[in-house]
Write a protein that holds these residues in place. Structure first.
Motif, mmCIF file in Angstrom:
data_model
loop_
_atom_site.group_PDB
_atom_site.id
_atom_site.type_symbol
_atom_site.label_atom_id
_atom_site.label_comp_id
_atom_site.label_asym_id
_atom_site.label_seq_id
_atom_site.Cartn_x
_atom_site.Cartn_y
_atom_site.Cartn_z
ATOM 1 N N TYR A 35 15.917 -71.688 45.380
ATOM 2 C CA TYR A 35 17.032 -72.943 46.751
ATOM 3 C C TYR A 35 18.180 -72.969 47.119
ATOM 4 O O TYR A 35 19.065 -73.141 47.607
ATOM 5 C CB TYR A 35 16.115 -73.914 46.197
ATOM 6 N N LYS A 36 19.919 -72.179 45.993
ATOM 7 C CA LYS A 36 20.659 -72.128 46.323
ATOM 8 C C LYS A 36 21.261 -70.661 45.238
ATOM 9 O O LYS A 36 20.772 -69.695 44.389
ATOM 10 C CB LYS A 36 21.724 -73.238 45.274
ATOM 11 N N GLU A 37 22.884 -70.335 45.171
ATOM 12 C CA GLU A 37 22.805 -69.209 45.280
ATOM 13 C C GLU A 37 22.885 -69.499 43.909
ATOM 14 O O GLU A 37 23.790 -70.913 42.827
ATOM 15 C CB GLU A 37 23.771 -68.565 45.617
ATOM 16 N N GLY A 38 23.284 -68.505 42.462
ATOM 17 C CA GLY A 38 23.947 -68.738 41.380
ATOM 18 C C GLY A 38 22.795 -68.683 40.343
ATOM 19 O O GLY A 38 21.543 -68.998 40.141
ATOM 20 N N TRP A 39 23.312 -68.900 39.262
ATOM 21 C CA TRP A 39 22.531 -69.181 37.630
ATOM 22 C C TRP A 39 23.009 -70.332 37.180
ATOM 23 O O TRP A 39 24.320 -70.310 36.802
ATOM 24 C CB TRP A 39 22.968 -67.579 36.704
ATOM 25 N N PHE A 40 21.795 -70.811 36.608
ATOM 26 C CA PHE A 40 21.661 -72.879 36.683
ATOM 27 C C PHE A 40 21.681 -73.297 34.514
ATOM 28 O O PHE A 40 20.897 -71.695 34.124
ATOM 29 C CB PHE A 40 21.760 -73.689 37.042
ATOM 30 N N LEU A 41 22.136 -73.766 34.215
ATOM 31 C CA LEU A 41 21.151 -74.289 33.035
ATOM 32 C C LEU A 41 20.284 -75.162 33.154
ATOM 33 O O LEU A 41 19.893 -75.462 34.096
ATOM 34 C CB LEU A 41 22.276 -75.267 32.295
ATOM 35 N N SER A 113 12.653 -67.835 40.719
ATOM 36 C CA SER A 113 13.018 -66.770 40.024
ATOM 37 C C SER A 113 13.101 -65.954 39.450
ATOM 38 O O SER A 113 12.668 -64.335 39.179
ATOM 39 C CB SER A 113 13.785 -65.850 41.835
ATOM 40 N N ASP A 114 14.076 -65.833 38.217
ATOM 41 C CA ASP A 114 14.298 -65.567 37.254
ATOM 42 C C ASP A 114 14.431 -66.031 36.218
ATOM 43 O O ASP A 114 15.499 -67.556 36.649
ATOM 44 C CB ASP A 114 14.808 -64.168 37.352
ATOM 45 N N HIS A 115 15.360 -66.075 35.067
ATOM 46 C CA HIS A 115 15.669 -66.354 33.901
ATOM 47 C C HIS A 115 16.519 -65.294 33.092
ATOM 48 O O HIS A 115 16.049 -63.833 33.345
ATOM 49 C CB HIS A 115 14.876 -66.784 32.796
ATOM 50 N N VAL A 116 17.389 -65.308 32.011
ATOM 51 C CA VAL A 116 18.532 -63.851 32.084
ATOM 52 C C VAL A 116 18.493 -64.966 30.123
ATOM 53 O O VAL A 116 19.010 -66.019 30.828
ATOM 54 C CB VAL A 116 20.152 -63.403 32.473
ATOM 55 N N LEU A 117 19.138 -64.077 28.750
ATOM 56 C CA LEU A 117 20.108 -64.904 28.128
ATOM 57 C C LEU A 117 21.317 -63.070 28.086
ATOM 58 O O LEU A 117 21.293 -62.744 28.481
ATOM 59 C CB LEU A 117 19.184 -64.218 26.692
ATOM 60 N N VAL A 118 22.021 -64.056 28.116
ATOM 61 C CA VAL A 118 23.529 -63.467 28.609
ATOM 62 C C VAL A 118 24.297 -64.145 27.489
ATOM 63 O O VAL A 118 24.496 -65.522 26.867
ATOM 64 C CB VAL A 118 23.760 -64.264 30.244
ATOM 65 N N ALA A 119 25.776 -63.097 26.928
ATOM 66 C CA ALA A 119 26.462 -63.772 26.210
ATOM 67 C C ALA A 119 27.093 -64.594 27.140
ATOM 68 O O ALA A 119 27.385 -64.937 28.541
ATOM 69 C CB ALA A 119 27.231 -62.600 26.448
ATOM 70 N N GLU A 121 30.692 -64.722 27.252
ATOM 71 C CA GLU A 121 31.405 -64.015 28.448
ATOM 72 C C GLU A 121 31.158 -63.878 29.215
ATOM 73 O O GLU A 121 31.945 -64.171 30.453
ATOM 74 C CB GLU A 121 32.537 -63.551 27.532
ATOM 75 N N LYS A 122 30.106 -64.015 30.125
ATOM 76 C CA LYS A 122 29.358 -63.288 31.477
ATOM 77 C C LYS A 122 28.829 -64.565 32.258
ATOM 78 O O LYS A 122 28.874 -64.582 33.083
ATOM 79 C CB LYS A 122 28.169 -62.199 31.048
ATOM 80 N N ILE A 123 29.007 -65.660 31.043
ATOM 81 C CA ILE A 123 28.545 -66.988 32.203
ATOM 82 C C ILE A 123 29.586 -67.498 33.468
ATOM 83 O O ILE A 123 29.024 -66.947 34.792
ATOM 84 C CB ILE A 123 27.994 -68.218 32.069
ATOM 85 N N PRO A 124 30.781 -66.427 33.790
ATOM 86 C CA PRO A 124 31.807 -67.188 34.874
ATOM 87 C C PRO A 124 30.953 -66.250 35.366
ATOM 88 O O PRO A 124 31.109 -66.321 36.894
ATOM 89 C CB PRO A 124 32.995 -66.280 34.485
ATOM 90 N N GLU A 125 30.612 -65.174 35.137
ATOM 91 C CA GLU A 125 29.886 -63.999 36.846
ATOM 92 C C GLU A 125 28.863 -63.970 37.279
ATOM 93 O O GLU A 125 28.771 -63.457 38.339
ATOM 94 C CB GLU A 125 30.706 -62.100 35.723
ATOM 95 N N LEU A 126 27.973 -65.184 36.871
ATOM 96 C CA LEU A 126 27.149 -65.281 37.293
ATOM 97 C C LEU A 126 26.843 -66.644 37.431
ATOM 98 O O LEU A 126 26.251 -66.907 38.815
ATOM 99 C CB LEU A 126 25.717 -65.612 35.628
ATOM 100 N N ALA A 127 27.090 -67.795 37.232
ATOM 101 C CA ALA A 127 27.049 -68.921 37.199
ATOM 102 C C ALA A 127 28.296 -69.674 38.092
ATOM 103 O O ALA A 127 29.115 -68.815 38.618
ATOM 104 C CB ALA A 127 27.768 -70.395 36.262
ATOM 105 N N PRO A 128 28.242 -70.328 39.127
ATOM 106 C CA PRO A 128 28.648 -70.899 39.994
ATOM 107 C C PRO A 128 29.824 -71.830 39.208
ATOM 108 O O PRO A 128 29.337 -71.924 37.853
ATOM 109 C CB PRO A 128 28.312 -72.128 41.253
ATOM 110 N N PRO A 129 31.604 -71.812 39.994
ATOM 111 C CA PRO A 129 32.006 -72.673 39.298
ATOM 112 C C PRO A 129 32.293 -73.915 38.193
ATOM 113 O O PRO A 129 32.317 -73.773 37.096
ATOM 114 C CB PRO A 129 33.336 -72.489 40.022
#
Length: 166
Positions: A35-41, A113-119, A121-129
């Motif tokens: 229901y919204k853009e980006g990746w979250f905790l 819709s999805d989940h990911v384990l991410v480094a 340093e990659k979080i700023p590319e995926l998550a809203p500010p």
């Protein structure tokens, strides 16, 4: 007897709880809402009468299909009111996601819709500010075994706050 009318007249602040879950490689678990853009905790709104910790546990159970081992509170971030939305206090609890848990994640299709384990340093590319800026202080809180206090994602200068009038 408490003055119920007085308490009902007091301002209210919304609350949310999130889980900063790391695997054995130090990667962070993020989820992608439908229901919204980006990746979250993983996490969500604290329901009426619910504690922040209870909300975090409930949200993990609902969103991931399991309750992770949580090691403590690492961050409280007060978000100022904006765009017609009330202020919000976000409580971030840190914990561990095992390889077995990560492999068995069951997302609610109507919400995530999805989940990911991410480094990290990659979080700023995926998550809203507003999510990304909370990561470094939360990880520092985890490392220092304390809760970091933020206002709109930034640590306030307590010296400057003491200089305020009023």
């Amino acid at each position: 007897m408490p003055d119920l009318a007085y308490y009902a007249s007091l301002p209210r602040t919304r609350g949310a709880a999130a889980a900063l879950l790391l695997d054995d490689l130090g990667r962070v678990l993020l989820v992608k809402p439908t229901y919204k853009e980006g990746w979250f905790l993983p996490g969500g709104v604290i329901e009426e009468g619910e504690s922040p910790l209870t909300a975090c546990v409930r949200e993990c159970r609902e969103e991931l299909g399991f309750v992770p081992r949580l090691d403590g509170l690492v961050c409280v971030d007060w978000g100022s009111p904006r765009g017609g939305v009330d202020a919000v206090n976000v409580f971030v609890f840190a914990g561990v996601v095992t390889a077995e848990q990560a492999a068995a994640i069951r997302l609610p299709a109507d919400e995530l819709s999805d989940h990911v384990l991410v480094a990290v340093e990659k979080i700023p590319e995926l998550a809203p500010p507003h999510i990304a800026r909370r990561m470094e202080p939360s990880l520092r809180g985890l490392a220092e075994r304390r809760a970091v206090y933020l206002e709109d994602g930034r640590e306030p200068s307590f010296v400057a706050l003491g200089d305020r009038e009023g």
